[in-house]
Design a protein around this motif. Sequence first.
Motif, short mmCIF file in Angstrom:
data_model
loop_
_atom_site.label_atom_id
_atom_site.label_comp_id
_atom_site.label_asym_id
_atom_site.label_seq_id
_atom_site.Cartn_x
_atom_site.Cartn_y
_atom_site.Cartn_z
N ASN A 156 38.13 54.79 36.46
CA ASN A 156 37.36 53.35 36.22
C ASN A 156 38.36 52.74 35.49
OD1 ASN A 156 35.64 55.68 36.03
ND2 ASN A 156 34.17 54.31 35.37
N ILE A 157 39.57 53.37 34.79
CA ILE A 157 40.54 52.65 34.27
C ILE A 157 41.45 51.78 35.26
CG2 ILE A 157 42.83 53.05 32.71
CD1 ILE A 157 41.29 55.13 31.31
N LEU A 158 41.81 52.63 36.45
CA LEU A 158 42.47 52.18 37.29
C LEU A 158 41.79 50.83 37.97
CD1 LEU A 158 43.70 55.26 39.38
CD2 LEU A 158 45.04 53.76 37.69
N ALA A 159 40.52 50.86 38.03
CA ALA A 159 40.23 49.48 38.55
C ALA A 159 39.91 48.43 37.53
CB ALA A 159 38.56 49.94 38.76
N LYS A 160 39.74 48.94 36.20
CA LYS A 160 39.88 48.00 35.04
C LYS A 160 41.09 47.12 35.17
CE LYS A 160 38.26 45.95 31.36
NZ LYS A 160 37.01 45.10 31.23
N MET A 161 42.06 47.83 35.10
CA MET A 161 43.61 47.37 35.24
C MET A 161 43.69 46.31 36.47
SD MET A 161 45.54 50.82 34.44
CE MET A 161 47.07 50.33 35.37
N GLU A 162 42.91 46.53 37.49
CA GLU A 162 43.01 45.52 38.55
C GLU A 162 42.15 44.38 38.12
OE1 GLU A 162 41.91 46.73 42.47
OE2 GLU A 162 42.10 48.80 42.21
N ALA A 163 41.14 44.58 37.49
CA ALA A 163 40.28 43.35 36.90
C ALA A 163 41.43 42.60 36.05
CB ALA A 163 39.19 43.79 36.29
N LYS A 164 41.93 43.29 35.01
CA LYS A 164 42.78 42.35 34.06
C LYS A 164 43.72 41.93 34.77
CE LYS A 164 44.75 43.15 29.56
NZ LYS A 164 45.77 43.83 29.03
N ALA A 165 44.67 42.40 35.89
CA ALA A 165 45.50 41.66 36.46
C ALA A 165 45.12 40.31 37.36
CB ALA A 165 46.31 42.73 37.49
N ALA A 166 43.83 40.59 37.62
CA ALA A 166 43.29 39.34 38.19
C ALA A 166 42.48 38.38 37.53
CB ALA A 166 42.14 39.96 39.52
N GLY A 167 42.43 38.61 36.18
CA GLY A 167 42.05 37.74 35.00
C GLY A 167 40.25 37.82 35.35
N ALA A 168 40.00 38.93 35.75
CA ALA A 168 38.36 38.90 36.15
C ALA A 168 37.82 39.87 34.76
CB ALA A 168 38.00 39.52 37.50
N HIS A 169 36.52 39.53 34.57
CA HIS A 169 35.71 40.35 33.41
C HIS A 169 35.68 41.80 33.72
CE1 HIS A 169 33.01 40.75 30.29
NE2 HIS A 169 32.42 41.43 30.84
N GLU A 170 35.34 42.29 35.05
CA GLU A 170 34.83 43.34 35.48
C GLU A 170 35.22 43.70 36.90
OE1 GLU A 170 34.57 46.35 35.07
OE2 GLU A 170 32.34 46.78 34.59
#
Length: 288
Positions: A156-170
């Motif tokens: 989940n953390i790896l996916a969350k890092m992708e969201a953060k990099a894209a400026g997305a909430h989730e």
Amino acid sequence: MWVYLNDKFVPQEEAVVSVFDHGFLYGDGVYETLRAYRGRVFKLAEHLARLERSASRIQLHLPAGPERLTDLVGEALRRNQLSDSYLRITVSRGTGEIGLDPALCKTPTLVIIARPFQPYPESIYAEGVSVIVARTRRNLPEALPPQVKSLNFLNNILAKMEAKAAGAHEALMLNHRGDITEGTTSNVFVFQEGRLQTPSVECGILDGITRELVLQLASELGIPWEETRLTIEDLMRAEECFLTNTTQEVLSVTRVDGQMIGDGRPGGITRRLHASLRACLDRFLGGT
Ligand code: PDD
């Protein structure tokens, strides 16, 4: 703040776990996130039952039963003088020599943290949030069952890092077949052609407690629903989309990978279901 550690409440500075704890060494353990409103924990029995299910699936014997945990959670709120709170119960395999064998650990480590709840900005409910579909796939159920709410959260953390990099909430994760599963800490729903849909447990998701409640509320409101398989295309052509979890309740998704969902504003079904959840909460809190 006071934190419960193993057998007593200690000041948070003293709430320290050994470097030999297998939760730290291997992510070997389970946890629950709970939410208290006006000093009362919503869906406590359901959270404790899921903690027990998670623990038993990894053959971890909880050091305290539901009655004791209920008392400890209440005490954590009282000691910290908390009314609206975010709580976390963590149970790890315990401290033991280095090595994978759970038998190296004699006693599980139990931690209960209660924190003031930091409300999400009202704007995210009024406007909805954007999500991405992550490249990181959800763990295979045959590898690490997503139904175990484990301390092993790197997927989940790896996916969350992708969201953060894209400026997305989730970030929403796909399974090995390419079907939508869930967010990094939330379940996902779509509404299309008069029907509410959410990925079935068989797709490889955590059986969220808020998800279960939302399905029950949909039945009460006469909204047809199904647990099914959903593709990215289903998501993109949905009239509405929303996320659910214990802390965010029901949160509208208005963009997926930059593409607008519906008219780009929180939809009527999403708002009705959230209002219905809030009404259910009011009934739960009635008189307090
Ligand atoms: N997360 N899916 C995943 C992977 C989750 O971690 C969560 C909860 C959910 C929603 O479950 P529930 O409705 O029972 O909260 C779905 C919590 C909030 C967390 O990890 O803190």
